[in-house]
Design a protein around this motif. Structure first.
Motif, PDB file in Angstrom:
ATOM      1  N   HIS A 195       4.250 -16.180  10.276  1.00  0.00           N
ATOM      2  CA  HIS A 195       5.079 -15.823   9.124  1.00  0.00           C
ATOM      3  C   HIS A 195       4.440 -16.362   7.843  1.00  0.00           C
ATOM      4  N   GLY A 196       4.708 -15.672   6.733  1.00  0.00           N
ATOM      5  CA  GLY A 196       4.249 -16.165   5.449  1.00  0.00           C
ATOM      6  C   GLY A 196       5.027 -17.410   5.055  1.00  0.00           C
ATOM      7  N   ARG A 197       4.343 -18.317   4.364  1.00  0.00           N
ATOM      8  CA  ARG A 197       4.982 -19.531   3.831  1.00  0.00           C
ATOM      9  C   ARG A 197       4.834 -19.512   2.320  1.00  0.00           C
ATOM     10  N   PHE A 198       5.949 -19.789   1.634  1.00  0.00           N
ATOM     11  CA  PHE A 198       5.946 -19.736   0.175  1.00  0.00           C
ATOM     12  C   PHE A 198       6.460 -21.058  -0.382  1.00  0.00           C
ATOM     13  N   TRP A 199       5.605 -21.741  -1.154  1.00  0.00           N
ATOM     14  CA  TRP A 199       5.996 -22.987  -1.807  1.00  0.00           C
ATOM     15  C   TRP A 199       6.747 -22.614  -3.075  1.00  0.00           C
ATOM     16  N   VAL A 200       8.044 -22.829  -3.039  1.00  0.00           N
ATOM     17  CA  VAL A 200       8.897 -22.470  -4.170  1.00  0.00           C
ATOM     18  C   VAL A 200       8.754 -23.517  -5.269  1.00  0.00           C
ATOM     19  N   GLU A 201       8.798 -24.766  -4.869  1.00  0.00           N
ATOM     20  CA  GLU A 201       8.638 -25.885  -5.802  1.00  0.00           C
ATOM     21  C   GLU A 201       8.256 -27.096  -4.971  1.00  0.00           C
ATOM     22  N   ASP A 202       7.935 -28.205  -5.611  1.00  0.00           N
ATOM     23  CA  ASP A 202       7.563 -29.413  -4.871  1.00  0.00           C
ATOM     24  C   ASP A 202       8.625 -29.751  -3.838  1.00  0.00           C
ATOM     25  N   GLY A 203       8.184 -29.888  -2.584  1.00  0.00           N
ATOM     26  CA  GLY A 203       9.090 -30.281  -1.516  1.00  0.00           C
ATOM     27  C   GLY A 203       9.972 -29.162  -0.982  1.00  0.00           C
ATOM     28  N   PHE A 204       9.793 -27.944  -1.443  1.00  0.00           N
ATOM     29  CA  PHE A 204      10.637 -26.838  -0.977  1.00  0.00           C
ATOM     30  C   PHE A 204       9.767 -25.642  -0.624  1.00  0.00           C
ATOM     31  N   VAL A 205       9.629 -25.434   0.681  1.00  0.00           N
ATOM     32  CA  VAL A 205       8.861 -24.313   1.233  1.00  0.00           C
ATOM     33  C   VAL A 205       9.841 -23.425   1.977  1.00  0.00           C
ATOM     34  N   ILE A 206       9.656 -22.121   1.872  1.00  0.00           N
ATOM     35  CA  ILE A 206      10.541 -21.180   2.543  1.00  0.00           C
ATOM     36  C   ILE A 206       9.679 -20.137   3.250  1.00  0.00           C
ATOM     37  N   ILE A 207      10.192 -19.578   4.335  1.00  0.00           N
ATOM     38  CA  ILE A 207       9.515 -18.459   4.971  1.00  0.00           C
ATOM     39  C   ILE A 207       9.526 -17.329   3.948  1.00  0.00           C
ATOM     40  N   ALA A 208       8.354 -16.776   3.685  1.00  0.00           N
ATOM     41  CA  ALA A 208       8.190 -15.828   2.578  1.00  0.00           C
ATOM     42  C   ALA A 208       9.141 -14.643   2.660  1.00  0.00           C
TER      43      ALA A 208
ATOM     44  N   ALA B  62       0.835  -1.201   0.000  1.00  0.00           N
ATOM     45  CA  ALA B  62       0.000   0.000   0.000  1.00  0.00           C
ATOM     46  C   ALA B  62       0.870   1.251   0.000  1.00  0.00           C
ATOM     47  N   ASN B  63       2.020   1.168   0.673  1.00  0.00           N
ATOM     48  CA  ASN B  63       2.945   2.304   0.791  1.00  0.00           C
ATOM     49  C   ASN B  63       4.346   1.703   0.825  1.00  0.00           C
ATOM     50  N   THR B  64       5.223   2.128  -0.061  1.00  0.00           N
ATOM     51  CA  THR B  64       6.549   1.505  -0.160  1.00  0.00           C
ATOM     52  C   THR B  64       7.389   1.683   1.089  1.00  0.00           C
ATOM     53  N   ASN B  65       7.077   2.663   1.950  1.00  0.00           N
ATOM     54  CA  ASN B  65       7.848   2.869   3.174  1.00  0.00           C
ATOM     55  C   ASN B  65       7.309   2.083   4.364  1.00  0.00           C
ATOM     56  N   GLU B  66       6.134   1.505   4.221  1.00  0.00           N
ATOM     57  CA  GLU B  66       5.492   0.771   5.316  1.00  0.00           C
ATOM     58  C   GLU B  66       5.654  -0.732   5.107  1.00  0.00           C
ATOM     59  N   CYS B  67       4.969  -1.499   5.944  1.00  0.00           N
ATOM     60  CA  CYS B  67       4.995  -2.953   5.803  1.00  0.00           C
ATOM     61  C   CYS B  67       4.330  -3.366   4.495  1.00  0.00           C
ATOM     62  N   TRP B  68       4.918  -4.367   3.857  1.00  0.00           N
ATOM     63  CA  TRP B  68       4.337  -4.991   2.677  1.00  0.00           C
ATOM     64  C   TRP B  68       3.797  -6.326   3.167  1.00  0.00           C
ATOM     65  N   PHE B  69       2.492  -6.520   3.136  1.00  0.00           N
ATOM     66  CA  PHE B  69       1.887  -7.691   3.757  1.00  0.00           C
ATOM     67  C   PHE B  69       1.798  -8.886   2.816  1.00  0.00           C
ATOM     68  N   TRP B  70       2.164 -10.039   3.349  1.00  0.00           N
ATOM     69  CA  TRP B  70       2.050 -11.313   2.657  1.00  0.00           C
ATOM     70  C   TRP B  70       0.583 -11.702   2.642  1.00  0.00           C
ATOM     71  N   THR B  71       0.068 -12.147   1.495  1.00  0.00           N
ATOM     72  CA  THR B  71      -1.337 -12.526   1.377  1.00  0.00           C
ATOM     73  C   THR B  71      -1.516 -14.008   1.071  1.00  0.00           C
ATOM     74  N   GLY B  72      -0.440 -14.784   1.216  1.00  0.00           N
ATOM     75  CA  GLY B  72      -0.509 -16.222   0.974  1.00  0.00           C
ATOM     76  C   GLY B  72      -0.656 -17.003   2.274  1.00  0.00           C
ATOM     77  N   ALA B  73      -0.133 -18.202   2.271  1.00  0.00           N
ATOM     78  CA  ALA B  73      -0.236 -19.096   3.425  1.00  0.00           C
ATOM     79  C   ALA B  73       0.493 -18.510   4.636  1.00  0.00           C
ATOM     80  N   VAL B  74      -0.025 -18.830   5.826  1.00  0.00           N
ATOM     81  CA  VAL B  74       0.522 -18.325   7.082  1.00  0.00           C
ATOM     82  C   VAL B  74       0.902 -19.503   7.975  1.00  0.00           C
ATOM     83  N   SER B  75       2.091 -19.416   8.582  1.00  0.00           N
ATOM     84  CA  SER B  75       2.556 -20.467   9.491  1.00  0.00           C
ATOM     85  C   SER B  75       1.945 -20.281  10.875  1.00  0.00           C
ATOM     86  N   GLY B  76       2.184 -21.233  11.749  1.00  0.00           N
ATOM     87  CA  GLY B  76       1.697 -21.167  13.121  1.00  0.00           C
ATOM     88  C   GLY B  76       2.250 -19.995  13.899  1.00  0.00           C
ATOM     89  N   ARG B  77       3.401 -19.492  13.515  1.00  0.00           N
ATOM     90  CA  ARG B  77       4.000 -18.334  14.188  1.00  0.00           C
ATOM     91  C   ARG B  77       3.672 -17.007  13.503  1.00  0.00           C
TER      92      ARG B  77
END
Length: 161
Positions: free
Chosen positions: A48-61, A31-46
C-alpha cells in the motif's frame, strides 16, 4: 502538556491544507480516470502507498485519497480494493469501497486463488507494488509490468467479479 490531536482531527486539518493536498496529488499517476490511479510515493510492506501527512502522522495513501474525495465522515474503518491493486488511489466504487476487516480478508483469500487476479503475483505484494510504482513514475507501461509477475495461466485472464 497538551495531548496531540486525534488522527481524525489531524486528517481533517490536512484535507483543508492546500500544500498537503497538492503533495498527495503530485504522487498520484492517472493515465485513465476509469482505471487504477497509481501511487508513486512510498510503499509499505504490504504494497500500500504510505503518505506522510505531517511530522509523526503517516496514513495509508488510499485512505487519504478516499477522505479527500468523500470526506472524513465517510471514511470507514476498512476500505476494500475491488481492483486488487493496493497502490490504487481511485476513490470510485469498484476501486475503493467501504468494507469490514472480516469481509475484506475473506474476499482477499477467495480472490487470491482466482486465476488472473493481481493477488496471485509471484513477486509478492511489496515487490509488485514497487515495480508498478516505478513504472508509473517513469510513465512506463504499467499494464506490462503488472503482467510480469503473473504465472502463464494468469496472464490475459479477465477478472471474474
Amino acid at each position: 502538556m497538551a495531548s496531540p490531536p486525534a488522527p481524525s482531527e489531524r486528517l481533517r486539518r490536512a484535507l483543508t491544507h492546500g500544500g498537503v493536498v497538492e503533495r498527495y496529488r503530485a504522487k498520484v499517476s492517472i493515465a485513465n480516470t476509469n482505471e487504477c490511479w497509481f501511487w508513486t510515493g512510498a510503499v509499505s510492506g504490504r504494497g500500500h502507498g504510505r503518505f506522510w501527512v505531517e511530522d509523526g502522522f503517516v496514513i495509508i495513501a488510499h485512505r487519504f485519497g478516499y477522505a479527500l474525495a468523500h470526506g472524513v465522515e465517510a471514511l470507514p474503518p476498512t476500505l476494500a480494493h475491488g481492483c486488487d491493486e493496493p497502490l490504487c488511489q481511485n476513490p470510485s466504487p469498484g476501486h475503493l469501497s467501504p468494507s469490514t476487516n472480516e469481509r475484506n480478508r475473506a474476499e482477499w483469500a477467495w480472490r487470491r486463488h482466482t486465476p488472473g487476479s493481481p493477488l496471485r503475483d509471484a513477486r509478492g505484494s511489496r515487490e509488485r507494488a514497487t515495480q508498478l510504482r516505478n513504472a508509473a513514475r517513469a510513465g512506463g507501461d504499467v499494464e506490462h509490468v503488472a503482467q510480469l509477475g503473473l504465472l502463464p495461466v494468469d496472464r490475459g485472464q479477465h477478472p471474474l467479479w
